[in-house]
Each structure stands twice: as structure tokens, then as C-alpha cells.
Design an enzyme around this catalytic site. Sequence first.
Site, PDB file in Angstrom:
ATOM      1  N   ALA A  82      15.384  19.583 -20.771  1.00  0.00           N
ATOM      2  CA  ALA A  82      14.717  19.800 -19.499  1.00  0.00           C
ATOM      3  C   ALA A  82      13.349  19.133 -19.510  1.00  0.00           C
ATOM      4  O   ALA A  82      12.923  18.536 -18.514  1.00  0.00           O
ATOM      5  CB  ALA A  82      14.584  21.294 -19.222  1.00  0.00           C
ATOM      6  N   ALA A  83      12.655  19.231 -20.642  1.00  0.00           N
ATOM      7  CA  ALA A  83      11.321  18.641 -20.750  1.00  0.00           C
ATOM      8  C   ALA A  83      10.879  18.641 -22.200  1.00  0.00           C
ATOM      9  O   ALA A  83      11.480  19.292 -23.053  1.00  0.00           O
ATOM     10  CB  ALA A  83      10.320  19.420 -19.896  1.00  0.00           C
TER      11      ALA A  83
ATOM     12  N   ASN B  81       4.970  16.789 -25.037  1.00  0.00           N
ATOM     13  CA  ASN B  81       4.047  15.854 -25.668  1.00  0.00           C
ATOM     14  C   ASN B  81       2.627  16.073 -25.156  1.00  0.00           C
ATOM     15  O   ASN B  81       2.397  16.149 -23.948  1.00  0.00           O
ATOM     16  CB  ASN B  81       4.470  14.415 -25.362  1.00  0.00           C
ATOM     17  CG  ASN B  81       5.925  14.169 -25.670  1.00  0.00           C
ATOM     18  OD1 ASN B  81       6.413  14.462 -26.749  1.00  0.00           O
ATOM     19  ND2 ASN B  81       6.639  13.623 -24.702  1.00  0.00           N
TER      20      ASN B  81
ATOM     21  N   HIS C 210       6.519  26.617 -18.941  1.00  0.00           N
ATOM     22  CA  HIS C 210       6.897  26.554 -20.355  1.00  0.00           C
ATOM     23  C   HIS C 210       6.187  25.405 -21.060  1.00  0.00           C
ATOM     24  O   HIS C 210       5.556  25.587 -22.116  1.00  0.00           O
ATOM     25  CB  HIS C 210       8.419  26.392 -20.443  1.00  0.00           C
ATOM     26  CG  HIS C 210       8.969  26.315 -21.830  1.00  0.00           C
ATOM     27  ND1 HIS C 210       9.706  27.330 -22.396  1.00  0.00           N
ATOM     28  CD2 HIS C 210       8.926  25.338 -22.773  1.00  0.00           C
ATOM     29  CE1 HIS C 210      10.074  26.991 -23.608  1.00  0.00           C
ATOM     30  NE2 HIS C 210       9.608  25.769 -23.864  1.00  0.00           N
ATOM     31  N   GLU C 211       6.289  24.211 -20.486  1.00  0.00           N
ATOM     32  CA  GLU C 211       5.720  23.033 -21.159  1.00  0.00           C
ATOM     33  C   GLU C 211       4.197  23.090 -21.217  1.00  0.00           C
ATOM     34  O   GLU C 211       3.593  22.645 -22.196  1.00  0.00           O
ATOM     35  CB  GLU C 211       6.174  21.751 -20.451  1.00  0.00           C
ATOM     36  CG  GLU C 211       7.677  21.556 -20.405  1.00  0.00           C
ATOM     37  CD  GLU C 211       8.354  21.707 -21.761  1.00  0.00           C
ATOM     38  OE1 GLU C 211       7.763  21.310 -22.783  1.00  0.00           O
ATOM     39  OE2 GLU C 211       9.482  22.234 -21.792  1.00  0.00           O
TER      40      GLU C 211
ATOM     41  N   HIS D  98       2.923  25.088 -24.079  1.00  0.00           N
ATOM     42  CA  HIS D  98       2.983  24.342 -25.343  1.00  0.00           C
ATOM     43  C   HIS D  98       1.723  23.520 -25.604  1.00  0.00           C
ATOM     44  O   HIS D  98       1.459  23.149 -26.757  1.00  0.00           O
ATOM     45  CB  HIS D  98       4.179  23.397 -25.338  1.00  0.00           C
ATOM     46  CG  HIS D  98       5.465  24.038 -25.747  1.00  0.00           C
ATOM     47  ND1 HIS D  98       5.574  24.873 -26.839  1.00  0.00           N
ATOM     48  CD2 HIS D  98       6.722  23.937 -25.228  1.00  0.00           C
ATOM     49  CE1 HIS D  98       6.832  25.262 -26.960  1.00  0.00           C
ATOM     50  NE2 HIS D  98       7.546  24.726 -25.997  1.00  0.00           N
TER      51      HIS D  98
END
Length: 983
Positions: A394-395, A398, A430-431, A434
Site C-alpha cells: 500500500a505504501a 521512506n 500509518h506512513e 513511521h
Amino acid sequence: ARGQRTRRLPGGGRAAGALSRASGRTRRRRGPATSEGGPFPVHQRLSGSFGDSILDLLGGQPGSAVLLSVPGDPAAARRAGNGSAPPAGARLNQPHLLGEPPREGDGDAAPAEADSEENGEHPPPWTLPRLPGHLRPLHYNLMLSVFLENFTFSGEVNVQVECLRATRYVVLHAHRLRVEAARLAEDRLAGALRVAGFFLYPQTQVFVLVLNRSLEAQRSYNLKILFHAPIENELLGFFRSSYVLYGERRFLAVTQFSPTHARKAFPCFDEPIYKATFKISIKHQATYLSLSNMPVETSVFEEDGWVTDHFSQTPLMSTYYLAWAVCNFTYRETMTKNGVVIRLYARPDAIRRGSGDYALNITRRLIEFYEDYFRMPYSLPKLDLLAVPKHPYAAMENWGLSVFVEQRILLDPSISSISYLLDVTMVIVHELCHQWFGDLVTPVWWEDVWLKEGFAHYFEFVGTDYLYPGWNLEKQRFLTDVLHEVMLLDGLASSHPVSQEVQQATDIDRVFDWIAYKKGAALIRMLANFMGHSVFQMGLQDYLTIHKYGNAARKDLWNTLSEALRKVGKFVNIQVVMDQWTLQMGYPVITIMGNETTDNIVGISQEHFIYDLDVKTKDSGLGNNSYLWQIPLTIAVGNTSHISSEAIIWVSNKSELKMSTQIEEFLGFFYYYYCSRFHRLLETLLIKAGYLPQNIPLELLRYLSKEKEFLPWHAASRALYPLDKLLDRTENYNIFNEYILRQVASMYLKLGWPTNNVDKSFVQASYQHEELRREVIMLACSFGNKHCHQQAATLISDWISSNRNRIPLNVRDIVYCTGVSLMDEDVWEFIWMKFHSTTAVSEKKILLEALTCSDDRNLLNRLLNLSLNSEVVLDQDAIDVIIHVARNPHGRDLAWKFFREKWKILNARYGEALFMNSKLISGVTEFLNTESELNELKNFIKTHEEGSAASFSRAVETVEANVRWQLLYKEELFQWLRKSLAH
């Protein structure tokens, strides 16, 4: 990384910033570069100024031995792919061509200091599953030239390394690269060290430089390597993708390095503990732009139509979230209140349509939310969101350049449903999490991948609740979509602990599963609840402050959280509690029994829950009583007129007596059933495992028609789905069908169908109501409600006749699927045509899924075969096609047969990609339920396991449970249904 979800059925605001061409960066123009950079094949360019390159590489040292595989030399090329290991006792002071191992007897004896590594006392360092640890990188200077006209790239990497322990071997990762030359020098002024040889060792994916003398501890050295490789049409490393714009196919290249694929793009120390700074330069044709983790400092134009972008230096970071891309996208941008520039890059037509505006807007708000929640500013000057057509996940998070597959970030408000908006929102939440948990603070090693993925998955719900407070996801949908779902996996005998030992690269992929993501998230939620959210938040702030720009293990988190509790006068050893939850698999089932004679005493016992009770007798490890947990039970005590505030009761023994009169709520990771004279609450999972009678969940459904809230309906729908798939090929299926329709009918009539309101202002206010209506319509159409079927057919017919799609957005996927299932082949062809013609990714996704709903086996077979054509179906979408056909009772055997026949192709395409193989294996096998299908699965595994052992083991256990359920409980259930329908 976030894995892609597959739904059962197929299926904003506008950001600040104007439409821009991607040319707003600081650029400095220079004259032509002296090195080659034109559109020529890599080998031609390398050989064009080979003499200069060699002189530069040697640094004027005639005594240096530099090993080269000369382009155009067929013999050298054949040797280059050899990959054989040097024999343990080889003498290594003569140069050899790349890939050709040193031979016994070459030259004089090896230096004495290397004997301990070569005489058999220790294995050679290049054969170890992990890097040997003699060296650590401090800084990389990476220069790349990218040639999209022939899909190749070349590079030069200069790595400053510190020697920690004396060694003659420089060992770092490199995989599927052609190394042209390598040198090692003590510093920029000193000459190169003498090299005895170098070679690739594919078994451990490393490159080895063998020196004539040992490097000295506590000294720094400079390592230079020249290399080149193709830009593969794959999903990992540095790979290519394409899209069509105005009838022309355009190409782009992008990286996906997590967890172990940076080594496919440049030689590096490809383990998360080896943090370093990076300075990246990318040379490409001026018709493209390049992106990386940091902003562009300068761009140097050349007369031949090429440009080199020099990026700012990164902070300390690991290789797996380094990134770059070369594309001809455009962007829109916005800025946070603290000055972080956010850009969303996508296909020009998607940017022009405003499809990225929603994502851009919520990203700005979420960065500010996380900065406030963590009391830690976002660490980089910019964040780019890159929407690509093809990506394995999904992703990917980085740092500073997060990459998303288009259908998880692009959203057209005029044709996107609430459920699609929710998917996009949660992936972005979510990303962005991170950027702190994973990028700023990174797990020491992959055994604790849940430290980043569990947090990101938990914050999907917390962050979405921040954006949409009325949705209340963390209190509601977390239970059904995370907790209940992962319990289905963790109740298997083939489950594993959240933290698993990882020895080598081939073991890493298996730790990225729903146990790490969903159970990790559930345990973090349990922590937050028993610590108290404010104390938990303070602990996370301290954890990030202490470990920023570094690595941390689970023990570091436990210590910080324990200290946070001590600051507020609470003394709980978090490590003792959480080790039981993270280092052993499974979870307990809690039994709470009221005392018939004493109202305020209850007995509480715990037992390891497992589906197959017979396994406990067969497996001594599962059958003993060693599985115990320290369980925080959140309780409220009271009566009908008054309920006290919540309190925590800790249960740590096999059985205990506690003082209480009522247990109201549990916020933990366990299943329970509570038995007293006043109340009985029983969970579906207990029924499936045989703890309780089969009719209990269907008895509970009798009360569903009186429910007005979304969550009970959503939970019922998710619980009915696997039961439906166990029964949908049985001759008495219509009895089950009729029972469900009776329970749904009154609510379906009450709620009706939505209008085609394109005004998205209603999303915030009526999310619960619209999602409840969607859930009821989905149940009604799935189980054959005649009015629902008629409505779907009418809406499809109107679309075909008028060529205007007036189907309400929030139920389009249900209508498409129902129409394809009920109507003739012309409807299938119409949907197929619309799938090809639409450019809106949300619409494309549900149209493709609708094609799998057909009752026509010929059409299903046709679709399966087309799914492997990358020009028709994107690589990541092919898996969803196969899985959705498998969920169709008319296509289950077709998908199972197709999976077996095409396994070599599928495994070659998806085998290295996290989630994808396990998702495919699970999706195709989870509803097989006959003895013959079980035998087919076992026979297939005997010859085709090939690295997916854990996924196949879970598949066998699941199918065995399905077969056992059919044998033991199916008739009992049908008898109860007949009796119930008769009254």
C-alpha cells in the site's frame, strides 16, 4: 511498509497550493561535464573513458591491484556470474576477476593475522547470516546515472567506514549488481591499500574485498565501488513502472528497499543497525525529474540534455528507508505551520484533476498532530508523497519520500466512497507515524519489526480519530478490524510470538505479517489503557527523545514506559508483563465464574486458547500449563443505579479469586466468557473452536434487528462471512441464507438506499449512519434479498442505457458486484470496458473486483488468465483478482487450480515481496473445506513449498479446521436452522 488489504466485497477537502510543474527547485547551470552522460548503454559509457576511470580509481598508485570485469569480454562476463565461495584455506594475495574465487595455491601464504578466519576455527565472514561487525559505515556519497531509455543505471559509491576490529576482509551487501572496480584507501590523501581480490557471494548476498593486510581498529577508511545494473520490471530494489498519458506510455523508476533490497541498488551495509549519513546525486535526462529523501541543493545542466541533481545530506538513517525516484510527474504543495514543505507528486492528469488534494491536506494536519503528540518536530525540511502505479505494498515510509500505490493515496471526491476515503486516510496516517517510529527511531533488528509496525497500525485509528472525532474508530472498529481479526490467526497452533528470532535474510520476510502489525497494535493499545493515556504518551515522548536518530530494542521501550509510570507513583515492571505477551505466541481465554453463595467473589482462570483442542494432546509444548500471562482486567463495579469508575485487576496465575460483583469491560488481548446468574456474554471464536455450542452466534443474531448502531452490525457481518464461506457450496446453503435474510430484512427496509449525493460535507456528520446502511445493504444483496437485487439491476441498467453513472458512491462496489453476478455477459463486458477506460484509481479498483463476482466460469477463467498480463492488470492487483475469484463459490476451484498451475510464475513475481505470497496463499486456500482439497494442498506443498513454509503451514491448519468443522458441526448447525425457521 503497510500491507495491502483485500476487502470481502469490491468495495475531501482540497489542499492548499496551486498546480505546479516540478521545476521549482534551486538550480545552478554549468557547462558540459567531462564524464559521459548521454543516452548510451551502460557498457558503452563505462568503456568510453575507461582509462580515466581506472587512473582515478587507482589514485596514481602503481602497486594497487584493482579488479575489473572489462565490458565486452565474454569470458569475464561468464566468470562474473560465478558466485562461488573462496575455499576456507585459500591464499589470497593475487588479483582475480569479479566472481572468480581465489584458487588454492595462488601466490604466497596469506598473512598470519587472517589465519583464524581461514583455518576452520571460524567460518569465513562472508558465509555468516549477518554482517560480521568488523566495520561500520559513517557516511555514503552515492552518485547514480539513470537511463530510462534502456532501463539501466550505473553508480559510484564512496563509503567512509570505521574499523571496529582488525580484519582483512571488507564485507558488505550487494545483490544482482555488476561491480566494475573497487578500492580502499586510508584517507583521501593516502594511497590505496593493496587488494588481493574481490568477489560476490550470492548465498548471503554480499560483496567481499580481500586485502593483503589487516585494517587497524579505531581507524577510518574510504571504500569506493563502481557498479551498474538493469532497472528491472519487478517490485523491489530499483525497479521500473509505467502509465499511459494521452495514448503514450511513459516510464518511471522508483525504489523499494525494505527490508533487504537496498543491496540491489548499491553496495551497502544493509542492516538497520548500520545507520549513516547519505549524500546522493542523480544524473538523468532533463525531461525527467529526480526525487530523494532530502531536498535538491543544486541541479547542474549539461549541453546534451542531461541534468545532475545533488541532494542535501541526510541525518543518520538506515538503508531500508533510503529512497529515490526518476519520473516526469507534476506536483502540488502545502506547508506546515513549522515550515515543513509537503509535496504530492503524481501523474499530471491526476494532479490536474485534484486527486491528490485530499491526501495533501490531511498530511499537513497529521504532521502537526504527530509533532504535538510526540513533542518532537518532524526531522527533515520536506516530505514528498509519491503516487506510483505499481508498488508491492500500500505504501512505504521512506524518510522524506514516502511512496504510495496510487489507489491508496489518490482520491476523487466526486466518485469515491466513504470506505475508500477511510482506506486512504488510514494508510497515510500509518506512513506518517513511521516518520517517528521507524525512521527517527529504528528497531535494532527485524525480530522487533512490530516496534514500528505495531505503533503505526495502532495510530491508524488514533490519527484518524483526530481527523474525524465523530468516527470513534479506536474504541469501535479497532475491535473488529484488528483485535478479532488477528485472534483468528493467533489461535492457530502454527502461530508465532510477536517477537521472533531472525537469523538470516530469508527469515526476515516472515516477520512482516498480521501478527506483527495487528497483535503488535493490540498490545500497544492494551499498554495505553492500563498505563493511562497521558502517562503512555509521556513515555513515548521520552522514548523518542532518548533514541532519536538511533536504534532501539523492545527492552528500551519497556524501561522508558516503566520509568514513566514511576514518575506518577505507579510501580509496574513493564518488561515482566510484556515479555509474556511478546515472547510467547497465542493468548488466553478467560473464564469468570460467579459464586452461587457469595455475590462479591468471582473466580477467574486463564487457559491458552487454541482452535484445535486435539493439538494440545498431540503437542506437549502446547498441551502443558506453561502458557501464562499477566492480564490487566479493566473493571467497573456497581449495580443498576450506580457504576464506579474503572479499576485494574491483575491476573497472573492459572486461577484466582477476586472481589467483585460485575465485570463491565476488558481492554486487553484475550478472549473471555463470563458466566453468572445475571449475564452471559459469549464470543463466536469460542464456538468455532468447540468451546461452546454452534448455535450461540446465530442466537445472538436474533437481537441484531433491534440494533441501531454500526459496530454490532459490522461485527456480525465480519463473523458471518467465514461461516458463509464454509457453507456456500453445500446443498442446504439456502437454509442458512434464509435465516440471515430474516434477521436483516427489517433494518434493510427501515434504512433504505442512499441518494447519489456528491456533496462530501455529510461525511463527518453521518459516517456511522452511512456505514451502517452500507453494511445492511451488503448483507441483503450478498444473501439474496430480492428487493436489493432488483435495485442493483435497475441501477446498472440505467448506467448502461444512459451512460451516466447515478449509482450512489458508498454502495457502488456492492451494486457492481451484484449486477455482474445476476445479469448476463453483456454486463460483464460493460464493466470490463469501463475498467479499461476510467482513469480514476478508486473506480478502477472496484470495477476490477466486480468482474470477479460473475457466476460464469468461462468469464472467471478468462479473468484469471488476463490477471498475469501486466499491461492489463497491475502486478499488485493480480493477487486481488485471484483471491476474489477464490471467494466466489463458482470460482473457488478455478482459482485453486490456477494457483497451482501458475505457482512458479506467481512465486517468481511475488516471492520476495513482504505479504504478497502469504496473502495469496491464504486467500486462495482459506475456504477450501473438503478432504480432497486438503489432500491436494498437502500434495502440492510436498513439491512446491519453496520458501513459503510458514504460510503453507497456516494454510494446512486452516483447511484442516474447515474440514473438521464440516464433519463435526455442519449438520448440527443445519438442524438448529431448520428448527429456528419453523417457529
